[in-house]
Structure formats: structure tokens, C-alpha cells
Design a protein around this motif. Sequence first.
Motif, PDB file in Angstrom:
ATOM      1  N   HIS A 256      98.067 -24.275  99.755  1.00 26.69           N
ATOM      2  CA  HIS A 256      97.630 -25.334  98.836  1.00 26.69           C
ATOM      3  C   HIS A 256      98.206 -25.212  97.427  1.00 26.69           C
ATOM      4  CE1 HIS A 256      94.884 -26.143 102.078  1.00 26.69           C
ATOM      5  NE2 HIS A 256      94.238 -25.011 101.893  1.00 26.69           N
TER       6      HIS A 256
ATOM      7  N   GLU B 219      91.676 -30.084  97.844  1.00 26.11           N
ATOM      8  CA  GLU B 219      91.714 -28.640  97.697  1.00 26.11           C
ATOM      9  C   GLU B 219      92.568 -28.212  96.511  1.00 26.11           C
ATOM     10  OE1 GLU B 219      94.774 -29.674 100.977  1.00 26.11           O
ATOM     11  OE2 GLU B 219      92.794 -30.327 100.281  1.00 26.11           O
ATOM     12  N   GLN B 220      93.384 -29.145  95.965  1.00 24.99           N
ATOM     13  CA  GLN B 220      94.216 -28.809  94.819  1.00 24.99           C
ATOM     14  C   GLN B 220      93.541 -29.158  93.495  1.00 24.99           C
ATOM     15  OE1 GLN B 220      97.552 -31.232  95.993  1.00 24.99           O
ATOM     16  NE2 GLN B 220      98.792 -29.422  96.439  1.00 24.99           N
TER      17      GLN B 220
ATOM     18  N   GLY C 218      92.203 -24.905  94.575  1.00 21.63           N
ATOM     19  CA  GLY C 218      92.150 -24.607  96.009  1.00 21.63           C
ATOM     20  C   GLY C 218      91.839 -23.151  96.276  1.00 21.63           C
TER      21      GLY C 218
END
Length: 268
Positions: free
Chosen positions: A118, A261-262, A266
Motif C-alpha cells: 500500500h 488504506e492509503q 495504510g
Amino acid sequence: EDTVNTFSITDEIAATSGHDWDSETALADKIVIQECYMDAPVFVSLGDSITSGSAGASAFTTTNASFIDILQPTTHIEYSYPYHLATALGYTRQNMGIGGDSVSNMVTRFDQDVKGLHPRFVVILGGVNDINGGASAATVAANIESILHSCQVSGIIPVVVGVLPEAPHANITAWRAIDDLNALLSPMADSHGGIYIDPSPMGQFYVGGDDGNLWQLKPEYKCAADNVHLSTTGYSALASIIYDGIQATDFPEAQYPILPEQATGGTI
């Protein structure tokens, strides 16, 4: 500080508290599961031994170096452009360079080694092993474009570094193919919303080669062992070139929406 819990599994029965490892006399019948959590790296470096840090260092992904080899005093983290780049940018990083790797294999391991971590962006440097193995510039470029497409789909910004000079290693056919490949990479990176890093400042004219060539690493940039890998000065210089390229170009955020998730970095 965060608490780290350890669990041991013996005969498939999970312990619910810390294990007294000092009392263990034999571990042959034990399975130990260890899970570690950390913030996702801001960037991943995908490449071969030049990314790994050869000849002075090895990323943990380099399987031909034992754990003991990696801990030897001759291994220094400064033999790694990702280290210098991360220091300059102030970002966390993960070095996913594997010595001897090909771009075709980087395509295969992209999901695990890049997407799975990620990162916000990935620095891609590869192709010299493919070219020296007889692959055409067009074939290598097609594989790099596959990685760029995966980046775009995954919301990861690609930073593509051209293949570095290597003469007198290999031969004139390979050196010309590297020029051809690098000429393809600049518009390709741009068309996929990425950044191309021109490696020509690393090179100098190679006597006996084509007019105006930059086929040979400058003396201060090459390691003592060969004409392909870099010295500490060389890795630092390469990181500076990449840093300048990133600083001079606004990342195309609109083309790469931040994935959930970023958003907070993440986890991996």
C-alpha cells in the motif's frame, strides 16, 4: 509504547500468554507464528541489485545472501539509493530490490511486493538484466508498461528510472538497446501519469562508442568491483537525481485517487 504480544502453538494448541522460551531445550516440534504490524511505507523501490544496494549491501529480499551475510560489517545501508532517497524526502520506504532480477519477474511479483504494501508511490528501476540476457528494448518496455498499468489500477504513482550506463560491461548491442529502452520510457511514464527520471547525469562518454554516448558510469559513481553497480557516492547521486525529479514534478493526484488504506498511510 505499543504492546507486542507473542503466541506459540504447540501441537495445534495456541497459548494465550507469553511463552517461557528460556525453558525450551528443543524447538523441532514447535511452530512459532509471529505477526508484526507497521505503517505502510510511503514508497517502495522495485528493482534488481542496483536497487538492493549491491555490491555493498543486500535488501532482505535478496535470497542469495544469508542472514549472517547481511549482518556482516561490510554491509552498509548507505549502499542503497532507497535509503538516501527516503532520507532526503523524509518518507518511510521499503526496499524490494532483488539481485539479478528481471523486469518480467517484477511484473509477476508486483501484487505481493508493491501493491500489497500500500505505498503512495513506487520507484521502478530495472531492465539491465533483461537487456544483457538478450531481450529487446521493446520487450522490456512492454513489461514495464504492464507494471505502470498495474500502478494506475492500484492507485500507486509510478516513478520510472531509466537504465543506468554499464560500459564496458556487456557489449555495444546492449548499450544501444539501453538507449532505445530509455527513449521509450519517458513518454510511457507520462502517458500513465507517472514521472520519468533520466539517468544520463550518471554517465560519461565511452571511448570507441557511438558519437555523444553516455554509456559508461562516471568513475566516482561506480563501485570497485565492476562497471555496473554503484559506489556509496554513486547511490547517493542516483538518489539525488530521483529526488530532484520528484521535487520538480507535481504528482498527478487527480489520476490516482487515494485508496482507503492509503488515506492514513495504510498498514502491512
